[in-house]
Design a protein around this motif. Sequence first.
Motif, PDB file in Angstrom:
ATOM      1  N   ASP A 121       0.993  -1.270   0.136  1.00 12.27           N
ATOM      2  CA  ASP A 121      -0.198   0.067  -0.007  1.00 12.27           C
ATOM      3  C   ASP A 121       0.834   1.191  -0.031  1.00 12.27           C
ATOM      4  O   ASP A 121       1.615   1.458   0.953  1.00 12.27           O
ATOM      5  N   ILE A 122       0.603   2.116  -1.173  1.00 14.01           N
ATOM      6  CA  ILE A 122       1.713   3.247  -1.281  1.00 14.01           C
ATOM      7  C   ILE A 122       1.549   4.288  -0.046  1.00 14.01           C
ATOM      8  O   ILE A 122       2.283   5.131   0.154  1.00 14.01           O
ATOM      9  N   ARG A 123       0.298   4.097   0.657  1.00 13.82           N
ATOM     10  CA  ARG A 123       0.258   5.060   1.650  1.00 13.82           C
ATOM     11  C   ARG A 123       1.329   5.004   2.738  1.00 13.82           C
ATOM     12  O   ARG A 123       1.803   5.879   3.581  1.00 13.82           O
ATOM     13  N   TRP A 124       1.871   3.648   2.972  1.00 17.90           N
ATOM     14  CA  TRP A 124       3.030   3.606   3.931  1.00 17.90           C
ATOM     15  C   TRP A 124       4.180   4.307   3.612  1.00 17.90           C
ATOM     16  O   TRP A 124       4.690   4.876   4.460  1.00 17.90           O
ATOM     17  N   PRO A 125       4.826   4.108   2.414  1.00 18.35           N
ATOM     18  CA  PRO A 125       6.114   4.753   2.178  1.00 18.35           C
ATOM     19  C   PRO A 125       5.752   6.313   2.216  1.00 18.35           C
ATOM     20  O   PRO A 125       6.637   7.105   2.706  1.00 18.35           O
ATOM     21  N   ILE A 126       4.816   6.763   1.694  1.00 21.80           N
ATOM     22  CA  ILE A 126       4.242   8.094   1.833  1.00 21.80           C
ATOM     23  C   ILE A 126       4.293   8.822   3.106  1.00 21.80           C
ATOM     24  O   ILE A 126       4.727   9.624   3.409  1.00 21.80           O
ATOM     25  N   GLY A 127       3.732   8.083   3.855  1.00 17.89           N
ATOM     26  CA  GLY A 127       3.275   8.367   5.193  1.00 17.89           C
ATOM     27  C   GLY A 127       4.452   8.520   5.988  1.00 17.89           C
ATOM     28  O   GLY A 127       4.865   9.404   6.809  1.00 17.89           O
ATOM     29  N   LEU A 128       5.369   7.498   5.664  1.00 16.23           N
ATOM     30  CA  LEU A 128       6.509   7.327   6.615  1.00 16.23           C
ATOM     31  C   LEU A 128       7.411   8.392   6.190  1.00 16.23           C
ATOM     32  O   LEU A 128       8.195   9.059   7.089  1.00 16.23           O
ATOM     33  N   MET A 129       7.744   8.781   5.055  1.00 14.37           N
ATOM     34  CA  MET A 129       8.651   9.639   4.452  1.00 14.37           C
ATOM     35  C   MET A 129       8.462  10.882   4.748  1.00 14.37           C
ATOM     36  O   MET A 129       9.384  11.533   5.284  1.00 14.37           O
ATOM     37  N   PHE A 130       7.072  11.186   4.647  1.00 15.32           N
ATOM     38  CA  PHE A 130       6.989  12.733   5.224  1.00 15.32           C
ATOM     39  C   PHE A 130       6.866  12.916   6.768  1.00 15.32           C
ATOM     40  O   PHE A 130       7.100  14.036   7.301  1.00 15.32           O
ATOM     41  N   THR A 131       6.673  11.677   7.419  1.00 11.47           N
ATOM     42  CA  THR A 131       6.814  11.803   8.865  1.00 11.47           C
ATOM     43  C   THR A 131       8.278  12.017   9.130  1.00 11.47           C
ATOM     44  O   THR A 131       8.533  12.947  10.040  1.00 11.47           O
ATOM     45  N   VAL A 132       9.210  11.277   8.434  1.00  7.48           N
ATOM     46  CA  VAL A 132      10.818  11.335   8.703  1.00  7.48           C
ATOM     47  C   VAL A 132      11.089  12.932   8.519  1.00  7.48           C
ATOM     48  O   VAL A 132      11.740  13.572   9.295  1.00  7.48           O
ATOM     49  N   ILE A 133      10.670  13.404   7.347  1.00  5.99           N
ATOM     50  CA  ILE A 133      11.194  14.553   6.642  1.00  5.99           C
ATOM     51  C   ILE A 133      10.589  15.527   7.511  1.00  5.99           C
ATOM     52  O   ILE A 133      11.193  16.724   8.041  1.00  5.99           O
ATOM     53  N   GLY A 134       9.343  15.474   7.922  1.00  7.83           N
ATOM     54  CA  GLY A 134       8.646  16.567   8.710  1.00  7.83           C
ATOM     55  C   GLY A 134       9.240  16.589  10.149  1.00  7.83           C
ATOM     56  O   GLY A 134       9.386  17.910  10.669  1.00  7.83           O
ATOM     57  N   ALA A 135       9.618  15.636  10.597  1.00 11.73           N
ATOM     58  CA  ALA A 135      10.363  15.550  11.744  1.00 11.73           C
ATOM     59  C   ALA A 135      11.650  16.376  11.848  1.00 11.73           C
ATOM     60  O   ALA A 135      12.126  16.955  12.745  1.00 11.73           O
ATOM     61  N   LEU A 136      12.540  15.986  10.829  1.00 13.25           N
ATOM     62  CA  LEU A 136      13.632  16.783  10.518  1.00 13.25           C
ATOM     63  C   LEU A 136      13.486  18.208  10.337  1.00 13.25           C
ATOM     64  O   LEU A 136      14.170  18.751  11.299  1.00 13.25           O
ATOM     65  N   LEU A 137      12.491  18.598   9.794  1.00 10.97           N
ATOM     66  CA  LEU A 137      12.623  19.928   9.720  1.00 10.97           C
ATOM     67  C   LEU A 137      12.081  20.768  10.999  1.00 10.97           C
ATOM     68  O   LEU A 137      12.490  21.661  11.356  1.00 10.97           O
ATOM     69  N   THR A 138      11.056  19.898  11.626  1.00 10.46           N
ATOM     70  CA  THR A 138      10.460  20.551  12.654  1.00 10.46           C
ATOM     71  C   THR A 138      11.673  20.871  13.827  1.00 10.46           C
ATOM     72  O   THR A 138      11.879  21.774  14.553  1.00 10.46           O
ATOM     73  N   VAL A 139      12.492  19.548  14.107  1.00 10.26           N
ATOM     74  CA  VAL A 139      13.537  19.835  14.918  1.00 10.26           C
ATOM     75  C   VAL A 139      14.555  20.876  14.783  1.00 10.26           C
ATOM     76  O   VAL A 139      15.026  21.661  15.460  1.00 10.26           O
ATOM     77  N   TYR A 140      15.080  20.641  13.470  1.00 10.17           N
ATOM     78  CA  TYR A 140      15.790  21.910  12.973  1.00 10.17           C
ATOM     79  C   TYR A 140      15.228  23.234  13.316  1.00 10.17           C
ATOM     80  O   TYR A 140      16.135  24.166  13.672  1.00 10.17           O
ATOM     81  N   GLY A 141      13.869  23.418  12.811  1.00  8.01           N
ATOM     82  CA  GLY A 141      13.378  24.605  13.016  1.00  8.01           C
ATOM     83  C   GLY A 141      13.472  25.279  14.426  1.00  8.01           C
ATOM     84  O   GLY A 141      13.601  26.326  14.946  1.00  8.01           O
ATOM     85  N   ALA A 142      13.122  23.960  15.278  1.00  6.32           N
ATOM     86  CA  ALA A 142      12.897  24.470  16.665  1.00  6.32           C
ATOM     87  C   ALA A 142      14.424  24.755  17.516  1.00  6.32           C
ATOM     88  O   ALA A 142      14.537  25.742  18.190  1.00  6.32           O
ATOM     89  N   LEU A 143      15.256  24.032  16.850  1.00  5.95           N
ATOM     90  CA  LEU A 143      16.679  24.342  17.493  1.00  5.95           C
ATOM     91  C   LEU A 143      17.328  25.384  16.961  1.00  5.95           C
ATOM     92  O   LEU A 143      18.200  26.208  17.360  1.00  5.95           O
ATOM     93  N   LYS A 144      17.092  25.472  15.638  1.00  2.42           N
ATOM     94  CA  LYS A 144      17.929  26.976  15.034  1.00  2.42           C
ATOM     95  C   LYS A 144      16.997  27.932  14.385  1.00  2.42           C
ATOM     96  O   LYS A 144      16.660  27.989  13.189  1.00  2.42           O
ATOM     97  N   SER A 145      16.113  28.551  15.361  1.00  2.93           N
ATOM     98  CA  SER A 145      15.394  29.481  14.833  1.00  2.93           C
ATOM     99  C   SER A 145      15.877  30.573  14.272  1.00  2.93           C
ATOM    100  O   SER A 145      14.774  31.063  13.104  1.00  2.93           O
ATOM    101  N   ALA A 146      16.963  31.050  14.378  1.00  2.00           N
ATOM    102  CA  ALA A 146      17.311  32.325  13.777  1.00  2.00           C
ATOM    103  C   ALA A 146      17.712  31.988  12.280  1.00  2.00           C
ATOM    104  O   ALA A 146      17.465  32.682  11.390  1.00  2.00           O
TER     105      ALA A 146
END
Lengths: 71, 641
Positions: free
Chosen positions: A4-29
């Motif tokens: 089911d293609i929703r698995w890879p789509i969901g997993l990938m955007f969760t991973v990339i979203g988490a990366l961006l969120t953490v990066y944004g929170a740590l390096k707000s400037a």
Amino acid sequence: MGLDIRWPIGLMFTVIGALLTVYGALKSAASTIPVAGTDHNINLIWGIVLLVFGALMLLGAVRGGKNPPSA
Amino acid sequence: MQSIELHRIDYAILIAYVAFVIGIGWKLARYMKTSSDFLTSARSIPTWVTGLAFISANLGALELVGMAASGAKYGIATAHFYWVGAIPAMIFLAVFMMPFYYGSKARSVPEYLKMRFDERVRALNSVAFAVMTIFASGISMNALAKLLNQLLGWNYNVALWVCSGVVLLYVLKGGLTSAIYTEVLQFFMIVLGFAPVVWLGLKDVGGWDKMTTALHGVSTENGFKENAWSSAWQPLLGGPAANPMGVDWFAMIFGLGFVLSFGYWCTNFLVVQRAMAAKNMTAARNTPLVAAVPKMFFPFLVILPGMIAIALTSMPDKGYRVPPPIVAQANYDKAVAAVKNADAANPAAGVAAVGEALGKKVNAEKVSVLISTVAGFKGAPNQLTDTQIQSGLYNSIAEYDYDGVILSLVKKYCPPGLLGLALTALLASFMSGMAGNVTAFNTVFTYDLYQAYFAKGKSDSHYFWMGKVITVVGIILSIGAAYFASMYNNAMDIIQLVFGFVNAPLFATFLLGMFWKRTTGTGAFLGLFGGIAGSALFHAMTIAKGNVPGVKGGYLGVHQTFPSDMAQNFWLATFAFTACFVLTLVISLATKSQKSDADLKGLVYSLTPKIVDNNIPVYQRPAVVGIVLLIVCVILNFIFW
């Protein structure tokens, strides 16, 4: 086709979203682009958007089980 | 000058994407048991997946770059490539043509042509298509490698081979299904990767109304009425001289909206293959309709950035310009020296020297100011550094590289992190461009050329094996085509020209073949040939204003001059279609059909039982959905009238 293609789509955007969120929170400037009318931490905002999207896809995959709806 | 520095977070996103794509191929590999699994996905995929892949196979990176460029050059009228040049054809494919493609059990478009006509038509179409896919894939990879080279300083060869290698890995493992799944992933990457750029850009420019006001200024500055950039139809009605595209409404509607658009969407196996992979007839027919929904709104994602860019350029306080063509550092060094050595009392000579050193047109006023500033501070502690002079030179180049628009906006608005996301989206679309072409190529080659002419009647495992071999061969040929495109400056122009000749008449063959049972194989074959020859001849005898005879046409004498390349292109398509249509019609009437009515059942409209849609819900009936979509499309045209 078995996967089911929703698995890879969901997993990938969760991973990339988490990366961006953490990066944004740590390096707000570094995550804020001084553009007229915005001084938002765009990485944080968009990271959360991607997380939500990824989660929705995963939810669909879990609930859809073996029979994804045929739109 | 347009180099971008990537941070670790950007690489992390890029690597995550590549890992997932290869992972999908690996996961799918165990379902690949027959040639049909590998080459046609065994007709098993749900509609929303084939629908998004359908649109994604078309939304290559070159389209992303090109549409933003056209948005800057021509304004919102570029949206006609979507609203006029795609939606109606996609609906027609879904409602009228898909029943024959899917119902005939053909595995490819050339195979349908064989069933409907004969081997000659199939051979002509499959050879032309195979060659086109290889070149299309090569062009895409060349552009990607060049981009990575200029942007990130990667080695061209390494970039080309590594990216091709990634594509090979996942296509070889998972076949068409892998390509389709990756296309869906890429669809979401593009939408989610570029949406923030558009959002920030629109905010920066001050919102839609401010942008429109700025575009009014741009229009009048270029000698048009003030709505030339911001209205879709009114400038077209004023004739070729009243709009920056230089086309009139007839060429737009008939040339683009009918011939080019139907020729592409309804006959190109690359997109049709996605619909043919659907799990049943309803799903196959609904595939282009699902695709039409995002397609209709794509102008806001891909064309709007170009309009934002041109509006920003007209606002001096924003410090933005449409990037100039890329100039080698050596030329910049020469130009910096020329600025320093120029005589401030005679700036004209200095301006000429600078222009010569850069090899580009320069804005004389800006260069003069730069020269006098440099001279004024000479020897002073705060004299201009070479870097400052170079950035002054960058801003004084009076030529535009519109293809650089989208990247310049990404660079302007994306901090590290978001930048990685946007670049990954771009990279993804280049790679899936290659994957899409290669998966169409291996199907046509294996079934329509290899099985049909070289090795008939072998076991399925033989064709499965051959499909894999051809996939490798296809990737290697694409790399060859990429090198070819990189070596000759006008290779791309020539290739696209030939595509045009081959594609333009094709829809006439399908239209007559599907809807007139009297059309004969000989008629179709000779008509197609005549159409291709006719379009080459038309091109040889016409030219667009401002071009010199040669690759751009007119090498057999100029008998007609068009106001723009686009107008020449639209009229060429119109001519080729008409030539093919008339020839096929006349020759068909003069020859005897080799096929009986029974042979043509399921292949021709009048001999095929109508599909009864009563057993499916109203909102899934292609005719109903198609009409609703058409209405929404008309409304969009009215809003941006």
